[in-house]
Design a protein around this motif. Structure first.
Motif, mmCIF file in Angstrom:
data_model
loop_
_atom_site.group_PDB
_atom_site.id
_atom_site.type_symbol
_atom_site.label_atom_id
_atom_site.label_comp_id
_atom_site.label_asym_id
_atom_site.label_seq_id
_atom_site.Cartn_x
_atom_site.Cartn_y
_atom_site.Cartn_z
ATOM 1 N N GLU A 1 -8.424 57.807 6.909
ATOM 2 C CA GLU A 1 -9.138 58.057 5.862
ATOM 3 C C GLU A 1 -9.256 57.147 4.886
ATOM 4 O OE1 GLU A 1 -10.940 62.294 4.483
ATOM 5 O OE2 GLU A 1 -9.037 61.946 3.999
ATOM 6 N N ASP A 2 -10.238 56.463 4.071
ATOM 7 C CA ASP A 2 -10.253 55.816 3.056
ATOM 8 C C ASP A 2 -10.434 56.696 1.758
ATOM 9 O OD1 ASP A 2 -13.014 55.961 1.638
ATOM 10 O OD2 ASP A 2 -13.435 55.410 3.797
ATOM 11 N N ASP A 3 -9.634 56.048 0.664
ATOM 12 C CA ASP A 3 -9.447 56.806 -0.392
ATOM 13 C C ASP A 3 -10.747 57.520 -0.992
ATOM 14 O OD1 ASP A 3 -7.000 56.120 -0.286
ATOM 15 O OD2 ASP A 3 -7.319 54.490 -1.820
ATOM 16 N N MET A 4 -11.900 56.751 -1.085
ATOM 17 C CA MET A 4 -13.072 57.477 -1.830
ATOM 18 C C MET A 4 -13.504 58.780 -1.062
ATOM 19 S SD MET A 4 -15.106 57.966 -4.088
ATOM 20 C CE MET A 4 -15.237 56.495 -5.237
ATOM 21 N N THR A 5 -13.364 58.452 0.377
ATOM 22 C CA THR A 5 -13.881 59.657 1.403
ATOM 23 C C THR A 5 -12.803 60.819 1.004
ATOM 24 O OG1 THR A 5 -14.580 58.236 2.839
ATOM 25 C CG2 THR A 5 -14.166 60.295 3.778
ATOM 26 N N THR A 6 -11.687 60.476 0.896
ATOM 27 C CA THR A 6 -10.788 61.888 0.597
ATOM 28 C C THR A 6 -11.288 62.270 -0.674
ATOM 29 O OG1 THR A 6 -8.998 60.385 1.574
ATOM 30 C CG2 THR A 6 -8.494 62.480 0.013
ATOM 31 N N ALA A 7 -11.711 61.707 -1.690
ATOM 32 C CA ALA A 7 -11.805 62.122 -2.907
ATOM 33 C C ALA A 7 -13.141 63.009 -2.853
ATOM 34 C CB ALA A 7 -12.216 60.874 -3.931
ATOM 35 N N LEU A 8 -14.200 62.374 -2.150
ATOM 36 C CA LEU A 8 -15.382 63.211 -1.878
ATOM 37 C C LEU A 8 -15.100 64.497 -0.963
ATOM 38 C CD1 LEU A 8 -17.920 60.064 -1.191
ATOM 39 C CD2 LEU A 8 -17.788 61.504 -3.328
ATOM 40 N N ARG A 9 -14.602 64.378 -0.019
ATOM 41 C CA ARG A 9 -14.113 65.563 0.812
ATOM 42 C C ARG A 9 -13.629 66.632 -0.004
ATOM 43 N NH1 ARG A 9 -9.791 66.850 2.961
ATOM 44 N NH2 ARG A 9 -8.687 64.552 3.054
ATOM 45 N N GLU A 10 -12.297 66.390 -0.735
ATOM 46 C CA GLU A 10 -11.606 67.399 -1.450
ATOM 47 C C GLU A 10 -12.454 67.919 -2.548
ATOM 48 O OE1 GLU A 10 -8.711 68.477 -0.983
ATOM 49 O OE2 GLU A 10 -7.761 67.087 0.613
#
Ligand SMILES: Nc1nc2c(ncn2[C@@H]2O[C@H](COP(=O)(O)OP(=O)(O)OP(=O)(O)OP(=O)(O)OC[C@H]3O[C@@H](n4cnc5c(=O)[nH]c(N)nc54)[C@H](O)[C@@H]3O)[C@@H](O)[C@H]2O)c(=O)[nH]1
Length: 173
Positions: free
Chosen positions: A74-83
């Motif tokens: 997962e890329d970092d921004m995707t993680t931030a949005l998902r979380e």
């Protein structure tokens, strides 16, 4: 069975590469990403903002912005949005990512280095409601001083101060 031993037994052909990869993964820092969500209140001044903090339902019940561990691949921004969606119920169409702000925190958890990347997200949909998951038991929207008191950790306080300072130097969209 120890992981290195297990991996080596599973695939003798590529065992050196697999063992090396397992060692690399174990020595890597934990990585998490999240969003410092804020909303503008009362009006004109750029300092009239409130930060969203969530309180964990486990451990020492500490307060942080929404964030969480990066999943494999997962890329970092995707993680931030998902979380942010999983932990606060806020979807990407509820807020905008503020250009130009990115903050990296580095601290130890259980003697292991952890890196946390935060971006800034401004809540744009005033009707959006925070919905907590099982991981959190409370949330608050707080002005800078109160937010700093709640997070406690000096690096997180500095991050919130930098965020507010950054926003004060910007014209409002
Ligand atoms: N039952 C139970 N379960 C837990 C526990 N622990 C985790 N789970 C499970 O893991 C899942 C969470 O998964 P994600 O959401 O993906 O991960 P994160 O969002 O990354 O969440 P974490 O809580 O793992 O990570 P941090 O917030 O980083 O806290 C770790 C420690 O670092 C310190 N610390 C925190 N913030 C700062 C800071 O800004 N600055 C500094 N300097 N220090 C800071 C503080 O000392 C803190 O104790 C949960 O669902 C649980 O199942 C636990 O103790 N008991």
């Amino acid at each position: 069975m120890h992981r290195y031993t297990e991996l080596a037994a599973q695939s003798p052909i590529q065992k050196h590469e697999r063992v090396a990869q397992a060692k690399r993964e174990e020595s890597m820092a934990l990585r998490a990403c999240g969003l410092i969500i804020f909303r503008r209140v009362t009006g004109a001044a750029a300092s009239d903002i409130e930060f969203l903090l969530l309180q964990t339902s486990y451990g020492i019940h500490h307060w942080t912005p929404p964030k969480g561990h990066v999943d494999p691949g997962e890329d970092d921004m995707t993680t931030a949005l998902r979380e942010t969606e999983e932990e606060a119920g806020l979807q990407h169409n509820h807020f905008r990512i503020v250009d130009g702000f990115r903050k990296e925190l580095n601290y130890n958890v259980n003697n292991k280095p952890k890196t946390v990347i935060y971006w800034l997200g401004e809540l744009m949909d005033g009707s959006a409601q925070v919905k907590l998951s099982d991981e959190h038991q409370d949330y608050r929207w707080l002005r800078l001083q109160d937010a700093c008191a709640l997070v406690g950790y000096q690096d997180m306080q500095d991050t919130l101060k930098e965020a507010q300072h950054f926003l004060q130097g910007q014209t409002q969209p």
